[in-house]
Scaffold this active site. Structure first.
Site, PDB file in Angstrom:
ATOM      1  N   ASN A  99      61.033  61.472  64.731  1.00 35.64           N
ATOM      2  CA  ASN A  99      61.988  60.462  64.284  1.00 35.64           C
ATOM      3  C   ASN A  99      62.446  59.595  65.447  1.00 35.64           C
ATOM      4  OD1 ASN A  99      62.189  61.059  61.489  1.00 35.64           O
ATOM      5  ND2 ASN A  99      63.528  62.802  61.927  1.00 35.64           N
ATOM      6  N   GLY A 153      57.535  60.891  53.275  1.00 36.22           N
ATOM      7  CA  GLY A 153      56.782  60.352  52.159  1.00 36.22           C
ATOM      8  C   GLY A 153      56.199  58.977  52.418  1.00 36.22           C
ATOM      9  N   ASN A 154      57.010  58.050  52.917  1.00 41.19           N
ATOM     10  CA  ASN A 154      56.479  56.736  53.260  1.00 41.19           C
ATOM     11  C   ASN A 154      55.500  56.843  54.421  1.00 41.19           C
ATOM     12  OD1 ASN A 154      57.924  55.073  51.371  1.00 41.19           O
ATOM     13  ND2 ASN A 154      59.760  55.406  52.588  1.00 41.19           N
ATOM     14  N   ASN A 201      68.960  64.972  54.606  1.00 41.74           N
ATOM     15  CA  ASN A 201      68.853  63.595  54.149  1.00 41.74           C
ATOM     16  C   ASN A 201      69.811  63.442  52.970  1.00 41.74           C
ATOM     17  OD1 ASN A 201      66.192  62.639  55.616  1.00 41.74           O
ATOM     18  ND2 ASN A 201      65.740  64.662  54.765  1.00 41.74           N
ATOM     19  N   ARG A 215      67.968  61.908  57.746  1.00 41.94           N
ATOM     20  CA  ARG A 215      68.207  62.819  58.857  1.00 41.94           C
ATOM     21  C   ARG A 215      67.356  62.391  60.053  1.00 41.94           C
ATOM     22  NH1 ARG A 215      65.744  68.863  58.514  1.00 41.94           N
ATOM     23  NH2 ARG A 215      63.967  67.510  58.141  1.00 41.94           N
ATOM     24  N   CYS A 227      62.760  55.794  51.597  1.00 41.14           N
ATOM     25  CA  CYS A 227      62.484  57.193  51.944  1.00 41.14           C
ATOM     26  C   CYS A 227      61.701  57.800  50.786  1.00 41.14           C
ATOM     27  CB  CYS A 227      63.783  57.965  52.175  1.00 41.14           C
ATOM     28  SG  CYS A 227      63.529  59.735  52.501  1.00 41.14           S
ATOM     29  N   GLY A 228      60.428  58.114  51.023  1.00 39.78           N
ATOM     30  CA  GLY A 228      59.576  58.617  49.961  1.00 39.78           C
ATOM     31  C   GLY A 228      59.965  59.994  49.467  1.00 39.78           C
ATOM     32  N   THR A 229      60.193  60.934  50.394  1.00 46.49           N
ATOM     33  CA  THR A 229      60.609  62.267  49.959  1.00 46.49           C
ATOM     34  C   THR A 229      61.970  62.198  49.283  1.00 46.49           C
ATOM     35  OG1 THR A 229      61.529  62.732  52.165  1.00 46.49           O
ATOM     36  CG2 THR A 229      59.274  63.502  51.716  1.00 46.49           C
ATOM     37  N   GLY A 230      62.831  61.282  49.740  1.00 46.18           N
ATOM     38  CA  GLY A 230      64.145  61.123  49.124  1.00 46.18           C
ATOM     39  C   GLY A 230      64.053  60.611  47.696  1.00 46.18           C
TER      40      GLY A 230
END
Length: 279
Positions: free
Chosen positions: A66, A76-77, A197, A216, A224-227
């Site tokens: 990060n 994800g992205n 996140n 995070r 945020c893909g996972t978000g």
């Protein structure tokens, strides 16, 4: 040492991609990644992603640092951008191709589609408190619509892991959330031992949600893909949305499905090349 890189973004969530196939360890340190991500004195990005040799029968391994130097389990992205990056150096950019990518969150399967879209099999969501992790509930119980005190206010939150922790709360107006102030308080709350996140979700329709996110280790990002995946799961668990929905982020839309057939989450969205360079 000169390092060649390619800059990609997924809905404005931007990354520095490095071909790291010659080594099983990232050729950039977390401290160097912080400097590269600096938007004034470096290249500028939300993170640095490395394409490393595959493990355990996978095609490649994904590692990511990060912008603060921390290492998340998944992005994800970022994995959509990685898939496009790999296809480019393999000479398969114009093909429909699927990869098996080893990540700290497990094996992910991005598939390139026509028009720059990438669909990713994000796997099974993890719903137990101990898997997320959070101490909001006993480790063997789910965290669905429970109260959490943050910033002097009680929020109703649902927690989901997509290999990385997410805390989702549904609000009337995402634009009214003071994200730069409340986001860090969620991220570093004591009930999240590995930080979290945080997604703020406005339900426009059951198949259309608006989302803002505090990531995070990266702060406010455009997507945020996972978000988005975790938020759709949270919406289904709380009865707020359908199993397939468009999630509108500041950078643009993602299509998310939590399949009733196999219980896996599928994400479809773009990944676009910005520029290449040497640093």
């Amino acid at each position: 040492m000169a390092i060649e890189f390619t800059k990609y973004h997924g809905l404005g969530n931007d990354f520095i991609l490095i071909d790291n196939r010659a080594s099983s360890d990232p050729i950039v340190t977390p401290e160097q990644a912080v400097k590269l991500c600096d938007r004034h004195f470096g290249i500028g990005a939300d993170g640095v992603i490395f394409a490393l040799p595959g493990q355990d029968g996978t095609d490649y391994t994904m590692r990511i640092f990060n912008s603060d130097g921390s290492e998340p389990e998944m992005c994800g992205n970022g994995i959509r951008c990685l898939a496009r990056f790999i296809a480019e150096f393999e000479g398969k950019s114009d093909q429909t191709v699927e990869y098996r990518i080893h990540t700290l969150a497990g094996v992910m399967k991005p598939q390139l589609r026509p028009g720059g879209q990438v669909t990713v099999d994000m796997g099974l969501p993890r719903l137990l408190a101990g898997e997320i992790p959070t101490t909001l509930a006993p480790s063997d119980q789910k965290v669905i619509n429970l109260p959490l005190e943050v910033g002097g206010k009680s929020w109703q939150v649902t927690c989901v892991s997509m290999g990385n922790p997410h805390c989702i709360t549904f609000v009337d107006d995402v634009a009214a959330i003071p994200l730069e102030n409340i986001g860090p308080q969620f991220e570093h709350h004591s009930v999240f031992p590995q930080r979290t996140n945080t997604e703020f979700i406005q339900v426009v329709r059951k198949d259309y949600l608006k989302m803002r996110v505090w990531e995070r280790g990266a702060g406010i990002t455009l997507a945020c893909g996972t978000g988005a995946c975790a938020s759709l799961v949270a919406g289904v668990l709380t009865g707020m949305c359908d199993r397939f929905a468009t999630i509108e982020l500041p950078g643009g839309p993602l299509e998310i499905e939590w399949s009733e057939l196999d219980q896996r989450v599928y994400m479809t969205g773009p990944a676009e090349k910005a520029f290449t360079g040497t640093v």
